[in-house]
Design an enzyme around this catalytic site. Sequence first.
Site, short mmCIF file in Angstrom:
data_model
loop_
_atom_site.label_atom_id
_atom_site.label_comp_id
_atom_site.label_asym_id
_atom_site.label_seq_id
_atom_site.Cartn_x
_atom_site.Cartn_y
_atom_site.Cartn_z
N GLU A 258 4.31 11.99 32.21
CA GLU A 258 3.70 13.46 31.83
C GLU A 258 2.55 14.01 32.15
O GLU A 258 1.80 13.46 32.84
CB GLU A 258 4.15 14.07 30.30
CG GLU A 258 3.01 12.65 29.33
CD GLU A 258 3.05 12.70 28.15
OE1 GLU A 258 3.64 13.98 27.12
OE2 GLU A 258 2.73 12.04 26.94
N LYS B 173 2.19 11.29 17.56
CA LYS B 173 1.45 11.86 18.78
C LYS B 173 -0.02 11.84 17.96
O LYS B 173 -0.21 12.08 16.17
CB LYS B 173 1.75 13.40 18.60
CG LYS B 173 0.83 14.64 18.96
CD LYS B 173 1.60 15.86 19.23
CE LYS B 173 0.74 16.98 19.75
NZ LYS B 173 0.25 16.50 21.02
N ARG C 146 8.24 16.25 13.43
CA ARG C 146 7.86 15.70 14.67
C ARG C 146 6.57 14.51 14.07
O ARG C 146 6.57 13.37 14.19
CB ARG C 146 7.28 16.25 15.94
CG ARG C 146 7.01 15.25 16.86
CD ARG C 146 6.53 16.19 18.34
NE ARG C 146 5.46 17.22 18.15
CZ ARG C 146 5.25 17.68 19.02
NH1 ARG C 146 6.11 17.31 20.49
NH2 ARG C 146 3.70 18.33 19.26
N1 PXG Z 1 2.36 15.47 26.38
C1 PXG Z 1 1.38 15.37 25.50
C2 PXG Z 1 0.60 14.33 25.42
C3 PXG Z 1 0.34 16.47 24.37
O1 PXG Z 1 -0.12 16.31 23.54
C4 PXG Z 1 2.42 17.99 24.96
C5 PXG Z 1 2.41 16.97 25.80
C6 PXG Z 1 3.46 19.34 24.84
O2 PXG Z 1 4.10 19.08 23.81
P1 PXG Z 1 4.88 20.62 22.95
O3 PXG Z 1 5.08 19.87 21.43
O4 PXG Z 1 3.16 21.07 22.96
O5 PXG Z 1 5.24 21.20 24.04
C7 PXG Z 1 2.26 17.92 24.00
C8 PXG Z 1 0.84 18.92 23.78
C9 PXG Z 1 -4.45 19.55 21.31
C10 PXG Z 1 -3.06 20.17 21.32
O6 PXG Z 1 -4.78 20.23 20.37
C11 PXG Z 1 -2.66 19.45 22.32
C12 PXG Z 1 -1.17 19.46 22.24
C13 PXG Z 1 -1.14 20.51 22.36
C14 PXG Z 1 -1.29 21.48 21.56
C15 PXG Z 1 -3.46 20.99 21.41
O7 PXG Z 1 -5.31 19.10 21.89
N2 PXG Z 1 -0.76 18.73 22.97
#
Ligand code: PXG
Length: 290
Positions: A182, A149, A50
Amino acid sequence: MLIYIDGEFYEKAKAKISVFDHGFLYGDGVFEGIRAYNGKVFKLDEHIDRLYESAKVILLDPGVDKEEMKEIVLETCRKNQITDGYIRLVVSRGVGDLGLNPNSCKKASVICIAGTIQLYPEKYYSEGLKIITVPTTRNNNESLNPRIKSLNYLNNILAKIEGLQAGAPEALMLNPAGMVAECTGDNVFVIKGNVLHTPDVHSGSLDGITRRTVMDLARERGMEVVEGPMSRFDIWVADEFFLTGTAAEVVPVVELDQRVIGDGKPGPQTIALMEDYSQYVRSHGAEIQK
Ligand code: PXG
């Protein structure tokens, strides 16, 4: 704590990047938030894939290949004796001139931090969250695709502020067409009968790795999994509602916009998926120790 920056490890106090890094000046870069459980990095390949997709879309060459990037993550865990923790992997555009032209940045910077995670309060899981929909919509796909991301999280932060100001720990974001996208850092799921429903990634959500894992676990439980457009109506009348994310894992939601979801308690199928997830993460992943 030892932090990886561009090939070297630095003590926390010395781990610094230039004020001319375009990641800092313009939010120009990409990142991953990854967890380690029980001596293993969970879904490392998926996070790296990703990351490279996000980088490709913004025309950013990380300067190291995927195998090297995985080794950077694992070595940073080893250096910090991580068995359970949180890893933040960042690729920024690197140091350049003032002015947003990325071509002034000669080389991307790669940063990896591996530390402990501040877990969400236990109460969130036992009682479920009460959240609201906020006015700030998720970015338009054609402006800044939510599948990237990126280091630019202002869209999410604005929504988070609106939620917090109203006393909600998370906030539901719609896309510009008014369909569910989301939450600010989590994907959205509802359960109605035997059907698990989540917005498709074109609705304005990140292709979450926890999301994918939970869809697999639900299929193993014999549930029907549907990815497709979701409106707030679908959530208000759902039997169960929960969020997924690397930090939150699987967290039940019992109220949206003052509508009680189901019977107002974390639902039985949500609880089953929470348990499946916590078992699964402890037994799968890339071994940290060689
Ligand atoms: N939507 C958004 C906007 C996110 O930032 C998710 C969904 C969930 O995705 P995952 O792949 O984690 O299942 C995220 C995840 C941080 C941090 O340090 C941010 C996320 C995950 C872990 C840490 O800001 N975002």
